[in-house]
Design an enzyme around this catalytic site. Structure first.
Site, PDB file in Angstrom:
ATOM      1  N   LYS A 180       0.866  -1.188   0.000  1.00  0.00           N
ATOM      2  CA  LYS A 180       0.000   0.000   0.000  1.00  0.00           C
ATOM      3  C   LYS A 180       0.902   1.238   0.000  1.00  0.00           C
ATOM      4  O   LYS A 180       1.439   1.632   1.034  1.00  0.00           O
ATOM      5  CB  LYS A 180      -0.908  -0.007   1.229  1.00  0.00           C
ATOM      6  CG  LYS A 180      -1.620   1.317   1.529  1.00  0.00           C
ATOM      7  CD  LYS A 180      -2.560   1.755   0.411  1.00  0.00           C
ATOM      8  CE  LYS A 180      -3.319   3.014   0.797  1.00  0.00           C
ATOM      9  NZ  LYS A 180      -2.432   4.216   0.892  1.00  0.00           N
ATOM     10  N   GLY A 218      -4.677   1.789   4.622  1.00  0.00           N
ATOM     11  CA  GLY A 218      -3.502   1.365   5.385  1.00  0.00           C
ATOM     12  C   GLY A 218      -3.901   0.799   6.729  1.00  0.00           C
ATOM     13  O   GLY A 218      -3.360  -0.224   7.172  1.00  0.00           O
ATOM     14  N   GLU A 256       9.708   1.901  10.854  1.00  0.00           N
ATOM     15  CA  GLU A 256      10.816   2.830  10.617  1.00  0.00           C
ATOM     16  C   GLU A 256      10.193   4.204  10.575  1.00  0.00           C
ATOM     17  O   GLU A 256       9.446   4.533   9.645  1.00  0.00           O
ATOM     18  CB  GLU A 256      11.535   2.471   9.315  1.00  0.00           C
ATOM     19  CG  GLU A 256      12.888   3.160   9.170  1.00  0.00           C
ATOM     20  CD  GLU A 256      12.777   4.532   8.544  1.00  0.00           C
ATOM     21  OE1 GLU A 256      12.906   5.520   9.307  1.00  0.00           O
ATOM     22  OE2 GLU A 256      12.550   4.631   7.330  1.00  0.00           O
ATOM     23  N   CYS A 290      14.045  10.851   6.466  1.00  0.00           N
ATOM     24  CA  CYS A 290      13.928  10.693   7.917  1.00  0.00           C
ATOM     25  C   CYS A 290      15.284  10.663   8.610  1.00  0.00           C
ATOM     26  O   CYS A 290      15.387  11.013   9.786  1.00  0.00           O
ATOM     27  CB  CYS A 290      13.131   9.426   8.238  1.00  0.00           C
ATOM     28  SG  CYS A 290      13.748   7.964   7.401  1.00  0.00           S
ATOM     29  N   GLU A 389      10.122  16.773  14.023  1.00  0.00           N
ATOM     30  CA  GLU A 389      10.540  16.508  12.653  1.00  0.00           C
ATOM     31  C   GLU A 389       9.799  17.449  11.700  1.00  0.00           C
ATOM     32  O   GLU A 389       8.570  17.472  11.671  1.00  0.00           O
ATOM     33  CB  GLU A 389      10.258  15.047  12.288  1.00  0.00           C
ATOM     34  CG  GLU A 389      10.797  14.657  10.935  1.00  0.00           C
ATOM     35  CD  GLU A 389      10.604  13.179  10.632  1.00  0.00           C
ATOM     36  OE1 GLU A 389      11.553  12.543  10.161  1.00  0.00           O
ATOM     37  OE2 GLU A 389       9.494  12.668  10.881  1.00  0.00           O
TER      38      GLU A 389
END
Length: 486
Positions: A180, A218, A256, A290, A389
């Protein structure tokens, strides 16, 4: 496009999405590239069922030779179409052309061969020999087996790298997969599905590719009890949701997630070289990685000089057309992502920071989703821009008071994905790197990205490892077998 990019791959067939199609955009121009298949919950249901059936009833899980041959076929097919894929990736992802010769395309395609080689040489069974536990003569062995059906949920920033970093080891291990991809980059995955259907011997149902504009698919994939492992790459917030959903069936997860990695410059480092490298890193692909280092830690006595060097480097980099060979910093992926970056820039000002360069949209670009490479000064490590982030070409520069303080600041983060250390004394730099609570560390510009290197993070940067032998083994179960002997 000459290849099919508006079809799902479900149970070996290229089929339209039950929800019709949705548009995919060029982030550099905002032009509509075309349409992708828009799957519904019913399509995902069929894909999961096909993967379950293929794992339970076909010989895929036990036929190592077939798996190895198919992985090499897929690699070769992708390489045959590399020119077409390159242009697609530049257009859909906004990836700078130079990156497609590395992590955005060529490297992950070649890595499929590494996983095929690993599967051939892997020790699938280990003989533990004879023993007499509780006085019973027994011969013991440990075998490795595929985990089953893998639900792979991937982001938009490096679609080929992340799609193939999940697909390669999962298939090599004998699993079946439902992929996906992110709605922002459906064509990259759809092209892959077409090549699997048309140019490999991968059996029906072993790989299913489900593109959709609906993020809920998802969650559907993560929560289905027929799925044995969910492999997710994305934000920490979404990773928590995936883990919560998967926990209802105690489904194994690989995550991750995010990062806020520190680039430490020691007081014996070449300041100009180190700060220029930090600017290069954060501007690459508009900071949409990332593991990119987004906090620059410099000696307090050299802070002003470091700001000047770094700002000058970022201004020189600027932004450019991703089609241009010389471009380092292209657009961010979408208007939504640009707004997210801009909201973080506004927060930085509210927290007392200022911009040594950048800080907004380039004045000369009225189309596309652009953010100038930006250096934020005047903040502490407690500020939101230093802790959250941002996922844009934004670097926060912070002073440190020696090695211990630099390590303290670097580790004072909810994340632990990556990091960098620069210093002339190699043993000293190694000692600092050893104290960082991160999954990867670059010392003096060393590159850790490769098929044989495990990648993942500490703390809220994730669970498990991708790539390398460790990443391959994420897709395996361990079974102990003991036989009574006379």
């Amino acid at each position: 496009m000459s290849r099919t990019t508006d079809r799902l791959l479900v149970n070996g067939r290229l089929v339209p999405g039950s929800g019709g199609t949705f548009e995919t955009l060029n982030p550099a121009t905002e032009e509509i590239l075309g349409e992708a298949a828009d799957a519904t919950a019913a399509d995902m249901e069929e894909a999961i069922g096909a993967a379950r059936q293929a794992f339970d009833s076909s010989g895929w899980a036990t036929d190592l030779a077939l798996r190895v041959r198919c992985l090499r076929q897929l690699r070769d097919a992708l390489q045959r179409h590399s020119d077409e894929l390159r242009e697609l990736t530049i257009a859909e992802v906004g990836a700078p052309r130079f990156l497609t010769f590395g992590a955005q395309l060529d490297a992950p395609v070649a890595d499929l061969g590494w996983f095929a080689d690993l599967a051939e040489s892997y020790e699938w069974s280990t003989d533990l020999g004879r023993a007499e536990p509780m006085g019973i003569p027994s011969h013991r062995r440990v075998v490795k087996e595929p985990v089953g059906v893998v639900g792979a949920i991937t982001p938009w920033n490096f679609p080929h790298q992340i799609n193939l970093a999940k697909l390669g080891p999962a298939l090599a291990a004998g699993n079946t997969v439902v992929l996906k991809p992110a709605p922002d980059t459906p064509w990259c995955a759809a092209f892959l599905g077409t090549l699997i259907a048309e140019e490999t011997d991968i059996p029906a149902g072993v790989v299913n590719v489900v593109t959709s504009s609906d993020h809920a698919l998802g969650a559907q994939l993560a929560g289905d009890p027929r799925v044995d492992l969910v492999s997710f790459t994305g934000s920490t917030a979404t990773g928590r949701a995936v883990m919560t959903t998967a926990a209802q069936s105690l489904t194994k997860v690989f995550l991750e997630l995010g990062g806020k990695s520190a680039f430490i410059v020691l007081d014996d480092a070449d300041l100009r070289a180190a700060c220029s490298y930090a600017a290069f890193s954060v501007a690459t692909h508009a900071g949409q990685g990332c593991a990119i280092t987004t906090r620059l830690l410099v000696p307090r006595a050299a802070y002003d000089q470091a700001v000047e060097i770094t700002a000058k480097s970022l201004r020189r980099i600027g932004v450019g057309d991703p089609k241009d060979d010389k471009t380092l910093c292209g657009p961010v992926i979408s208007a939504r992502q640009r707004e997210r970056v801009e909201s973080h820039l506004e927060l930085a000002i509210k927290d007392g920071g200022s911009f040594a360069c950048g800080g907004g949209r380039p004045a000369d670009r009225d189309r596309g989703f652009w953010i100038e490479p930006t250096l934020i000064t005047g903040l502490t490590n407690e500020s939101r821009a230093a802790r959250e982030e941002i996922f844009g070409p934004v670097l926060v520069i912070l002073p440190h008071d020696g090695d211990d303080d630099a390590v303290r600041i670097a580790n004072d983060s909810p994340y632990g994905l990556s990091g960098a250390v620069h210093g002339t004394d190699l043993e000293r730099a190694r000692a600092v790197a050893a104290r960082l609570r991160t999954g990867t560390v670059s010392v003096n510009g060393g590159v850790w990205y490769a098929a044989d290197v495990p990648f993942g993070g500490y703390k809220q940067s994730g669970i498990g490892r991708e790539m390398g032998v460790a990443g391959f083994e994420e897709y395996l179960e361990t079974k102990a077998i003991s036989e009574g002997v006379a």
